[in-house]
Scaffold this active site. Structure first.
Site, PDB file in Angstrom:
ATOM      1  N   TYR A 168       0.856  -1.185   0.000  1.00 46.14           N
ATOM      2  CA  TYR A 168       0.000   0.000   0.000  1.00 46.14           C
ATOM      3  C   TYR A 168       0.891   1.233   0.000  1.00 46.14           C
ATOM      4  O   TYR A 168       1.724   1.408   0.888  1.00 46.14           O
ATOM      5  CB  TYR A 168      -0.913   0.019   1.231  1.00 46.14           C
ATOM      6  CG  TYR A 168      -1.735   1.280   1.341  1.00 46.14           C
ATOM      7  CD1 TYR A 168      -2.866   1.460   0.568  1.00 46.14           C
ATOM      8  CD2 TYR A 168      -1.362   2.300   2.231  1.00 46.14           C
ATOM      9  CE1 TYR A 168      -3.632   2.616   0.659  1.00 46.14           C
ATOM     10  CE2 TYR A 168      -2.112   3.454   2.324  1.00 46.14           C
ATOM     11  CZ  TYR A 168      -3.242   3.610   1.536  1.00 46.14           C
ATOM     12  OH  TYR A 168      -3.989   4.768   1.627  1.00 46.14           O
ATOM     13  N   LYS A 187       3.658  10.488   8.380  1.00 47.29           N
ATOM     14  CA  LYS A 187       3.345  10.028   9.731  1.00 47.29           C
ATOM     15  C   LYS A 187       4.219  10.682  10.805  1.00 47.29           C
ATOM     16  O   LYS A 187       4.001  11.815  11.173  1.00 47.29           O
ATOM     17  CB  LYS A 187       3.384   8.512   9.797  1.00 47.29           C
ATOM     18  CG  LYS A 187       2.290   7.874   8.920  1.00 47.29           C
ATOM     19  CD  LYS A 187       2.151   6.406   9.166  1.00 47.29           C
ATOM     20  CE  LYS A 187       1.113   5.765   8.245  1.00 47.29           C
ATOM     21  NZ  LYS A 187      -0.260   6.123   8.503  1.00 47.29           N
ATOM     22  N   ASP A 233       9.454   3.591   0.180  1.00 46.44           N
ATOM     23  CA  ASP A 233       8.336   4.175   0.915  1.00 46.44           C
ATOM     24  C   ASP A 233       8.608   3.944   2.396  1.00 46.44           C
ATOM     25  O   ASP A 233       8.414   2.852   2.925  1.00 46.44           O
ATOM     26  CB  ASP A 233       7.031   3.510   0.480  1.00 46.44           C
ATOM     27  CG  ASP A 233       5.809   4.137   1.141  1.00 46.44           C
ATOM     28  OD1 ASP A 233       5.964   4.779   2.199  1.00 46.44           O
ATOM     29  OD2 ASP A 233       4.694   3.974   0.611  1.00 46.44           O
TER      30      ASP A 233
END
Length: 462
Positions: free
Chosen positions: A157, A283, A256
């Protein structure tokens, strides 16, 4: 979902009894929001818990129930809830304004700190989210190479954006060969041409991935990979094979690290000793506020540079990225405060607490005579309800997602909030771990009748 049986109804009855206020909030939300939510990952049956506040390692819902948090907004709050240094940094910036419509020194300060940690990167740009960081990173790679295809791993994802919203959770029976997976759109509305421009690689299969990259080398603009995919660590040889194959053909390699940047001061890439060309972040670097970023080597920066000229209309970059909330001052301030708190000793403690909870869960499963896989790395952990070892998407997909959901509900009934991407924070104490493991022991006992009905093979020994 396979029928759960009476034990599941008993779990739900207790859940509803504890959370009447959340039930009412959910009914109200459904009148205005599709399925009552704006963030799909936060919806789960029979209804999600609505939270009111957080402090340290604990969260309180609108019914007044307190729970040990093992989610921390899907790994965002590495310092825990409401950390004093982060709150103070936000307060100071609020006194100066929310957004100012111009660059601030905070943007430069956070950029300096991140690039100091990411030793293989020279420049950085900020976005409001990790999804947008990936979008811009991929487009930067396409501009640099003049190619259109990208490659991602099956099961990965990388945000809610069509080019990477492919083969996130494909039905294994429809996904083709394990060594050469087919691209399966995650949902509707993705053009066929986008699917055709997205090559799917098998995670943790170095030989197969390298073969696919070399076969498509003249069309690939970028390869993007999670160093730890859905809490499954990459094999070191897998990341090294991706690095070697992409270097051979001048294909930018994107890591990522939106989640994995929490694993060390320099993220997972420092632990693995593999430097990508572009790193996407999010985040933790915003201290709990919306943020994203992508850091890259100097050799890739040309498409983003605005030529200096006497009048604005005379200088146009090759890629025109903007955004009203890019480098938001509150996010910059919160991010700087968070990174200042993340000293080497904090990472060591996170690793220790993470290993304690992973080891504790393995002991509980063994004690209960239940076979399941416990995966993770550093402060990340996950239980996958399968007998077989887990190393990629398909082995993880063999796990019983229904049992994972039931375990989560049973834990919420017993004072622990565990949802997708479980993790510990710097606020998580040894006492929290002990209390969470005690709750897990009781939850496994609650689940045993359900496992006997739904997945008796997990109780078989040998």
């Amino acid at each position: 979902m396979k029928w759960m049986g009476d034990p599941y109804r008993e779990l739900l009855e207790e859940y509803r009894r504890q959370n009447p206020g959340s039930w009412e909030a959910y009914q109200r939300a459904k009148r205005y929001l599709p399925s009552g939510c704006t963030r799909n990952v936060l919806f789960y049956p029979p209804f999600p818990i609505y939270m009111a506040r957080g402090e340290g390692s604990r969260i309180w819902d609108i019914d007044g129930n307190m729970r040990i948090d093992l989610n921390f907004n899907n790994t965002t709050l590495i310092l825990g809830h409401n950390h004093p240094a982060v709150v103070e940094a936000i307060r100071r910036q609020l006194e100066c304004g929310t957004v100012l419509g111009a660059p601030t020194e905070l943007e430069v300060e956070l950029a300096e700190e991140l690039l100091r940690r990411l030793q293989g990167a020279d420049k950085i740009r900020f976005t409001p989210s990790g999804t947008e960081a990936v979008m811009q990173a991929v487009r930067l790679a396409r501009s640099h190479t003049g190619r259109e295809k990208i490659a991602k791993c099956e099961g990965a994802y990388h945000g809610s954006w069509e080019s990477v919203d492919i083969s996130i959770a494909p039905p294994p029976m429809e996904a083709g060969l394990r060594s050469a997976p087919k691209g399966i759109p995650q949902g509707e509305g993705i053009p066929r041409c986008v699917v055709e421009n997205t090559l799917i690689l098998p995670f943790n299969d170095a030989e197969a991935a390298e073969t696919l990259i070399r076969k498509n080398r003249d069309e690939l603009a970028a390869v993007i990979v999670d160093p730890v995919q859905r809490d499954i660590p990459a094999k070191p040889e897998f990341l090294k094979a991706l690095r070697e194959a992409t270097e051979d053909y001048d294909i930018p390699l994107i890591f990522d690290e939106v989640i994995t940047f929490r694993l060390s001061p320099g993220g997972a890439q420092r632990l693995y000793g593999v430097e990508p060309d572009i790193t996407t972040l999010g985040k933790i670097i915003g201290g709990g506020l919306p943020i994203g970023a992508y850091a890259f080597k100097e050799s890739l920066s040309k498409p983003l540079e605005i030529p200096e000229a006497p009048f604005p209309e005379m200088g146009h970059p090759r890629i025109g990225f903007s955004g009203t909330f890019n480098a938001h001052p509150l996010s910059m301030a919160a991010g700087i405060a968070t990174l200042r708190e993340l000293r080497p000793g904090v990472y060591e403690r996170l690793d220790r607490i993470g290993e304690a909870i992973r080891g504790g869960i393995r002991d509980l499963l063994d004690e209960a005579g239940i076979t399941a896989q416990v995966v993770g790395m550093g402060s990340l952990f996950q239980i996958i309800w399968t007998r077989e070892p887990v190393w990629d998407y398909r082995s993880a997909a063999a796990g019983d997602a229904g049992l994972a959901h039931c375990f989560s509900i049973a834990l919420m009934n017993r004072g622990v909030y565990l949802r997708a991407h479980p993790n510990v924070s710097a606020a998580t104490s040894e006492d929290d771990v002990k209390a969470a493991l005690d709750a897990m022991r009781a939850a496994l006992s609650d689940l045993r009748p359900l496992i006997e009905l739904r997945a008796p093979h997990l109780l078989e020994r040998g």
